[in-house]
Design an enzyme around this catalytic site. Sequence first.
Site, PDB file in Angstrom:
ATOM      1  N   SER A   1     -13.656 -17.846  23.699  1.00  0.00           N
ATOM      2  CA  SER A   1     -12.435 -17.224  24.567  1.00  0.00           C
ATOM      3  C   SER A   1     -12.505 -17.580  26.111  1.00  0.00           C
ATOM      4  O   SER A   1     -11.742 -17.317  26.789  1.00  0.00           O
ATOM      5  CB  SER A   1     -12.385 -15.687  24.555  1.00  0.00           C
ATOM      6  OG  SER A   1     -11.847 -15.536  23.200  1.00  0.00           O
TER       7      SER A   1
ATOM      8  N   LYS B   1      -9.334 -18.968  27.188  1.00  0.00           N
ATOM      9  CA  LYS B   1      -8.428 -18.421  27.945  1.00  0.00           C
ATOM     10  C   LYS B   1      -8.222 -18.174  29.512  1.00  0.00           C
ATOM     11  O   LYS B   1      -7.137 -18.012  29.944  1.00  0.00           O
ATOM     12  CB  LYS B   1      -8.470 -16.797  27.480  1.00  0.00           C
ATOM     13  CG  LYS B   1      -8.535 -16.649  26.022  1.00  0.00           C
ATOM     14  CD  LYS B   1      -8.335 -15.350  25.329  1.00  0.00           C
ATOM     15  CE  LYS B   1      -8.207 -15.200  23.936  1.00  0.00           C
ATOM     16  NZ  LYS B   1      -9.243 -15.086  22.985  1.00  0.00           N
TER      17      LYS B   1
ATOM     18  N   SER C   1      -8.788  -9.897  26.041  1.00  0.00           N
ATOM     19  CA  SER C   1      -9.085 -11.088  25.237  1.00  0.00           C
ATOM     20  C   SER C   1      -7.982 -11.255  24.107  1.00  0.00           C
ATOM     21  O   SER C   1      -8.791 -11.838  23.045  1.00  0.00           O
ATOM     22  CB  SER C   1     -10.629 -11.173  25.051  1.00  0.00           C
ATOM     23  OG  SER C   1     -11.075 -12.634  24.698  1.00  0.00           O
TER      24      SER C   1
ATOM     25  N   LYS D   1     -14.679 -14.030  32.562  1.00  0.00           N
ATOM     26  CA  LYS D   1     -14.208 -14.052  31.230  1.00  0.00           C
ATOM     27  C   LYS D   1     -15.488 -14.026  30.346  1.00  0.00           C
ATOM     28  O   LYS D   1     -16.375 -15.004  30.582  1.00  0.00           O
ATOM     29  CB  LYS D   1     -13.165 -15.174  30.976  1.00  0.00           C
ATOM     30  CG  LYS D   1     -12.546 -15.190  29.579  1.00  0.00           C
ATOM     31  CD  LYS D   1     -11.544 -13.922  29.706  1.00  0.00           C
ATOM     32  CE  LYS D   1     -11.143 -13.900  28.059  1.00  0.00           C
ATOM     33  NZ  LYS D   1     -12.047 -13.070  27.150  1.00  0.00           N
TER      34      LYS D   1
END
Length: 365
Positions: free
Chosen positions: A42, A45, A106, A208
């Site tokens: 992720s 992202k 997320s 993140k």
Amino acid sequence: MTTDANGQSVPVLANKAWVLMDFNTGQVIASSNPDEPLPPASLTKMMTSYLVEQGLKSGKLKPNDPVTMSQSAWCRGGKDGDSCMFVPLNAQASLMDMLRGVVIDSGNDASKALAEHIGGSEAGFVVMMNAEAAKLGMTRTHFENSAGLPHPNHKASARDLAVLAQAIIRNSAEYYPIYAEHEFTYNGIKQGNRNALLYTDPTVDGLKTGHTEEAGYCLTASAKRNGMRLISVIMNANSAQARADQTRVLFNWGYANFEEATPVQAGTTLATAKVQYGVAPDVAAGAAQALTLMIPKGQGAAVKTSVSLNPGLEAPVAKGAVIGKLVVTANGKQLGEAPVVALAGVERAGFFLRLRQRISGWFSK
């Protein structure tokens, strides 16, 4: 700790790759395996959110734009399922809510819905992701989807992800505070930010987390202490606790052992370059911008600069033209380099003055 090629003691961390970067200069202070393309999970992202933020900044996107949760983007989640924002199938949420669904929750569903909204399809958005990666200089990165789901060709390097984080902080400054928000509630469902350092270290304000079985536990984070901002990337740690602990080690080590130094100011004359066939015989040479570097603490007095000028410089010379190179060292080790430019313009001399200079040159040999 271990010793790197420069004789510097650096941490040893149990993961596949890590990077510690100075935000202001982009200088990588230390790293391990920084350029190997690895599954980013992720952390992908960050590119999805960055493109959304840049669309908002340009005015192409509006905060209240309705974004539809399509069948292809919708997810139910569950204990072993996708990370989800939990927007109902075929429902609409505002673009800003979807952005928070990506950054804080997320949400794979939010990532895909935004990709379809902006790119027409997720595949169309992926083309935009890879184009932006190339623009940022992310040379070891290739995206196949907007959420970071496993794919053999979906890879990014730790260095590239640090570059992306730097771009978010610098170019999306008005939206960066979202990355520090601890929780987000949508449709009655409250979810907490997965970046554990946000709850334990007040200097950390992003960015993140990521996790898949293939990628392991990943974390890109940033902290600001005493005016200095660092960015760290951890890839393929063995647990959520490990990625947080390793990030904490990097930040504490970096702030304890390094400081910023500015050995050269913008516009300061560093040398004088000879100019052939110009209305002036020489031109002042210096740096167009101040040169700031990260150096080991206490080594400020050891920082030295040297200038090498391009030979055979001929007029006309434009102000700002690169005419040499500046190298910065400390204790015999190179810390950085920068172009040396002409601090003024020099016009080409007329025919008779050039002829006189040429004849003078013959007799001076």
